[in-house]
Scaffold this motif. Structure first.
Motif, mmCIF file in Angstrom:
data_model
loop_
_atom_site.group_PDB
_atom_site.id
_atom_site.type_symbol
_atom_site.label_atom_id
_atom_site.label_comp_id
_atom_site.label_asym_id
_atom_site.label_seq_id
_atom_site.Cartn_x
_atom_site.Cartn_y
_atom_site.Cartn_z
ATOM 1 N N ASN A 241 0.872 -1.167 0.000
ATOM 2 C CA ASN A 241 0.000 0.000 0.000
ATOM 3 C C ASN A 241 0.912 1.221 0.000
ATOM 4 O O ASN A 241 1.652 1.443 0.961
ATOM 5 N N VAL A 242 0.865 1.993 -1.083
ATOM 6 C CA VAL A 242 1.846 3.048 -1.330
ATOM 7 C C VAL A 242 1.192 4.412 -1.204
ATOM 8 O O VAL A 242 0.065 4.625 -1.669
ATOM 9 N N ALA A 243 1.916 5.351 -0.584
ATOM 10 C CA ALA A 243 1.488 6.751 -0.529
ATOM 11 C C ALA A 243 2.535 7.618 -1.202
ATOM 12 O O ALA A 243 3.731 7.309 -1.175
ATOM 13 N N ASP A 244 2.073 8.701 -1.792
ATOM 14 C CA ASP A 244 2.951 9.729 -2.354
ATOM 15 C C ASP A 244 2.666 11.014 -1.588
ATOM 16 O O ASP A 244 1.610 11.623 -1.759
ATOM 17 N N PHE A 245 3.595 11.410 -0.700
ATOM 18 C CA PHE A 245 3.470 12.657 0.058
ATOM 19 C C PHE A 245 3.963 13.827 -0.795
ATOM 20 O O PHE A 245 4.919 13.684 -1.549
ATOM 21 N N CYS A 246 3.307 14.987 -0.633
ATOM 22 C CA CYS A 246 3.676 16.186 -1.419
ATOM 23 C C CYS A 246 3.646 15.827 -2.901
ATOM 24 O O CYS A 246 4.596 16.071 -3.650
ATOM 25 N N ALA A 247 2.522 15.260 -3.332
ATOM 26 C CA ALA A 247 2.450 14.581 -4.624
ATOM 27 C C ALA A 247 2.466 15.512 -5.824
ATOM 28 O O ALA A 247 2.778 15.072 -6.936
ATOM 29 N N GLY A 248 2.111 16.789 -5.650
ATOM 30 C CA GLY A 248 2.053 17.679 -6.801
ATOM 31 C C GLY A 248 1.062 17.164 -7.828
ATOM 32 O O GLY A 248 -0.065 16.781 -7.505
ATOM 33 N N PHE B 58 -1.068 2.426 8.053
ATOM 34 C CA PHE B 58 -1.664 1.754 6.886
ATOM 35 C C PHE B 58 -0.660 1.452 5.778
ATOM 36 O O PHE B 58 -0.725 0.403 5.139
ATOM 37 N N PHE B 59 0.260 2.345 5.518
ATOM 38 C CA PHE B 59 1.114 2.228 4.330
ATOM 39 C C PHE B 59 2.358 1.391 4.602
ATOM 40 O O PHE B 59 2.969 1.463 5.669
ATOM 41 N N SER B 60 2.732 0.601 3.611
ATOM 42 C CA SER B 60 3.989 -0.149 3.681
ATOM 43 C C SER B 60 5.116 0.579 2.965
ATOM 44 O O SER B 60 6.294 0.241 3.159
ATOM 45 N N LEU B 61 4.778 1.576 2.148
ATOM 46 C CA LEU B 61 5.792 2.368 1.453
ATOM 47 C C LEU B 61 5.254 3.782 1.249
ATOM 48 O O LEU B 61 4.134 3.959 0.766
ATOM 49 N N ILE B 62 6.055 4.763 1.635
ATOM 50 C CA ILE B 62 5.739 6.166 1.374
ATOM 51 C C ILE B 62 6.844 6.755 0.507
ATOM 52 O O ILE B 62 8.033 6.592 0.814
ATOM 53 N N LEU B 63 6.454 7.412 -0.562
ATOM 54 C CA LEU B 63 7.374 8.128 -1.448
ATOM 55 C C LEU B 63 7.220 9.613 -1.175
ATOM 56 O O LEU B 63 6.109 10.096 -0.967
ATOM 57 N N CYS B 64 8.322 10.358 -1.200
ATOM 58 C CA CYS B 64 8.204 11.791 -0.962
ATOM 59 C C CYS B 64 9.315 12.565 -1.652
ATOM 60 O O CYS B 64 10.501 12.363 -1.359
#
Length: 230
Positions: free
Chosen positions: A47-54, A113-119
């Protein structure tokens, strides 16, 4: 799917047959975003999130590279950029959630919740002289700090989850210290230079929530700047 473009927007090639909506008067993604999405590693069921995703470039490119991930959620505070991301997702058929909110205000329903966060966060400090507010908040720590981003990542990651983040090379010590202060153990780092043999100007790091000490320092990567630009 056809989409309606707003003033100043255009559709650009992105990944194979995929396209992305950009607006030159707001924020255009840079090749740094592509470098980060390539650096991050997917695992089955992520479950991936993109922080400050633009406009969504990091998350969307990562999804293109790793179509088997379980879910993708983008978090972007500027409605204009979140809206471009929504329309890009519709145009390309990306399955994802897009939340218009500050990273500091992400709801408790995402805790652990997330297993990976990209930022790919704002790198710079200081004001925004001669730069519009909309562009400045993408580049400068006006609405969020590095410490706030990392603290939020810790709250939203499950134990053992990973944060993949990019920042200026001259902030390496601050980045490592802040990660470790929030129980995010750096496990892989890679510096980026503009040309072979040049002094690195960016650092990418992958840290594991609750991970054991020990970091793999990868060879310096060269940014060919073949994607996007401010």
């Amino acid at each position: 799917m056809d989409v309606i473009l707003k003033e100043g927007e255009e559709i650009e090639p992105f990944f194979e047959d995929k396209k992305i909506i950009q607006n030159a008067s707001l924020y255009r993604f840079t090749s740094d975003s592509i470098m980060l999405s390539r650096f991050a590693r997917a695992k089955s069921g992520d479950n991936v999130a993109d922080f400050c995703a633009g406009c969504g470039v990091v998350g969307f490119h990562f999804l293109c590279l790793n179509p088997g991930i379980k879910s993708l959620t983008l978090f972007e505070m500027q409605e204009s950029l979140a809206d471009m991301a929504r329309r890009t997702a519709l145009m390309d058929g990306f399955q994802c959630r897009i939340e218009c909110t500050r990273v500091q205000d992400i709801g408790k329903e995402y805790d652990g919740f997330f297993s990976l966060i990209l930022c790919n966060p704002p790198y710079e400090t200081g004001g925004f002289e001669n730069v519009s507010y909309e562009r400045a908040v993408c580049r400068k720590e006006i609405t969020i700090t590095l410490e706030e981003i990392i603290a939020a990542a810790q709250r939203k990651l499950k134990y053992g989850g990973r944060l993949a983040i990019i920042n200026r090379a001259d902030r390496s010590a601050e980045l490592m210290y802040t990660l470790k202060a929030h129980q995010l153990e750096p496990k892989r780092i890679q510096y980026i230079s503009g040309t072979p043999g040049a002094k690195p100007y960016l650092i990418m790091a992958e840290a594991v929530y609750g991970g054991k000490p020990g970091v793999d320092v990868l060879p310096v990567a060269v940014n060919d700047r073949s994607y996007g630009g401010m």
